[in-house]
Scaffold this motif. Structure first.
Motif, PDB file in Angstrom:
ATOM      1  N   GLN A  25      42.613  48.412 -22.959  1.00  0.00           N
ATOM      2  CA  GLN A  25      42.890  46.927 -23.204  1.00  0.00           C
ATOM      3  C   GLN A  25      41.420  46.331 -23.508  1.00  0.00           C
ATOM      4  O   GLN A  25      40.415  46.610 -22.968  1.00  0.00           O
ATOM      5  CB  GLN A  25      43.581  46.317 -21.915  1.00  0.00           C
ATOM      6  N   HIS A  26      41.734  45.106 -24.210  1.00  0.00           N
ATOM      7  CA  HIS A  26      40.542  44.362 -24.355  1.00  0.00           C
ATOM      8  C   HIS A  26      40.226  43.626 -23.081  1.00  0.00           C
ATOM      9  O   HIS A  26      41.064  43.371 -22.477  1.00  0.00           O
ATOM     10  CB  HIS A  26      40.582  43.547 -25.434  1.00  0.00           C
ATOM     11  N   PHE A  30      42.605  41.390 -19.818  1.00  0.00           N
ATOM     12  CA  PHE A  30      42.545  41.250 -18.206  1.00  0.00           C
ATOM     13  C   PHE A  30      42.539  39.758 -17.777  1.00  0.00           C
ATOM     14  O   PHE A  30      42.962  39.243 -16.975  1.00  0.00           O
ATOM     15  CB  PHE A  30      41.515  42.132 -18.056  1.00  0.00           C
ATOM     16  N   GLY A  31      41.748  38.987 -18.560  1.00  0.00           N
ATOM     17  CA  GLY A  31      41.397  37.819 -18.302  1.00  0.00           C
ATOM     18  C   GLY A  31      42.653  36.816 -18.239  1.00  0.00           C
ATOM     19  O   GLY A  31      42.999  36.011 -17.437  1.00  0.00           O
ATOM     20  N   ARG A  34      44.744  37.784 -15.383  1.00  0.00           N
ATOM     21  CA  ARG A  34      44.580  36.969 -14.351  1.00  0.00           C
ATOM     22  C   ARG A  34      44.639  35.374 -14.079  1.00  0.00           C
ATOM     23  O   ARG A  34      45.032  34.938 -13.184  1.00  0.00           O
ATOM     24  CB  ARG A  34      43.001  37.351 -14.149  1.00  0.00           C
ATOM     25  N   ARG A  35      44.575  34.702 -15.364  1.00  0.00           N
ATOM     26  CA  ARG A  35      44.895  33.225 -15.515  1.00  0.00           C
ATOM     27  C   ARG A  35      46.486  33.114 -15.279  1.00  0.00           C
ATOM     28  O   ARG A  35      46.724  32.364 -14.555  1.00  0.00           O
ATOM     29  CB  ARG A  35      44.476  32.878 -16.706  1.00  0.00           C
ATOM     30  N   GLN A  36      47.214  33.933 -15.718  1.00  0.00           N
ATOM     31  CA  GLN A  36      48.722  33.931 -15.685  1.00  0.00           C
ATOM     32  C   GLN A  36      49.025  34.072 -14.379  1.00  0.00           C
ATOM     33  O   GLN A  36      49.684  33.286 -13.688  1.00  0.00           O
ATOM     34  CB  GLN A  36      49.293  34.935 -16.445  1.00  0.00           C
ATOM     35  N   ALA A  37      48.360  34.960 -13.526  1.00  0.00           N
ATOM     36  CA  ALA A  37      48.698  35.239 -11.976  1.00  0.00           C
ATOM     37  C   ALA A  37      48.228  34.023 -11.308  1.00  0.00           C
ATOM     38  O   ALA A  37      48.793  33.627 -10.243  1.00  0.00           O
ATOM     39  CB  ALA A  37      47.944  36.342 -11.645  1.00  0.00           C
ATOM     40  N   LYS A  38      46.922  33.466 -11.671  1.00  0.00           N
ATOM     41  CA  LYS A  38      46.659  32.183 -10.867  1.00  0.00           C
ATOM     42  C   LYS A  38      47.547  30.894 -11.185  1.00  0.00           C
ATOM     43  O   LYS A  38      47.799  30.195 -10.207  1.00  0.00           O
ATOM     44  CB  LYS A  38      45.231  31.799 -11.405  1.00  0.00           C
ATOM     45  N   ARG A  39      48.291  30.925 -12.316  1.00  0.00           N
ATOM     46  CA  ARG A  39      49.080  29.629 -12.733  1.00  0.00           C
ATOM     47  C   ARG A  39      50.143  29.843 -11.696  1.00  0.00           C
ATOM     48  O   ARG A  39      50.753  28.797 -11.220  1.00  0.00           O
ATOM     49  CB  ARG A  39      49.338  29.660 -14.101  1.00  0.00           C
ATOM     50  N   ARG A  40      50.679  31.143 -11.698  1.00  0.00           N
ATOM     51  CA  ARG A  40      51.826  31.462 -10.886  1.00  0.00           C
ATOM     52  C   ARG A  40      51.430  31.138  -9.378  1.00  0.00           C
ATOM     53  O   ARG A  40      52.398  30.542  -8.605  1.00  0.00           O
ATOM     54  CB  ARG A  40      52.219  32.943 -11.072  1.00  0.00           C
TER      55      ARG A  40
END
Length: 106
Positions: A25-26, A30-31, A34-40
């Motif tokens: 994966q590029h 990964f970023g 991580r951003r999507q998990a933080k939004r959740r």
């Protein structure tokens, strides 16, 4: 084999495989995860805060309602007549005599 044909052993996909199915994966992917998990997590914190505020308001309102002694409250209605104030006629001073009047008052 003719162009566009393939034998049964190989499969050619025109779509990019899902990130979990790829071996590499590029770093930007990964970023994004991580951003999507933080939004959740942020949405979850906001929802928990809203539910806590509403629950607290309901609890305080219920406690206030249950502790209010409604039968002991008496409303006193007593009419008091006010004494009329003596009216005073305004003093009128001419513009020419104004300076002298102010000097005498001071």
């Amino acid at each position: 084999m003719a162009p566009g044909e393939h034998d049964g052993d190989e499969f050619i996909s025109r779509h990019r495989p899902a990130p979990a199915d790829r071996t590499w994966q590029h770093p930007s992917e990964f970023g994004a995860a991580r951003r999507q998990a933080k939004r959740r997590a942020d949405r979850r914190v906001l929802a928990v805060g809203a539910v806590s505020a509403i629950t607290g308001a309901l609890f305080v309102g219920l406690a206030w309602y249950l502790s209010d002694p409604g039968s002991d409250v008496r409303v006193v209605t007593q009419l008091v007549t006010a004494v009329p104030v003596e009216s005073v006629a305004p003093r009128v001073t001419s513009a020419d005599d104004w300076a002298g009047t102010v000097a005498q008052e001071a």
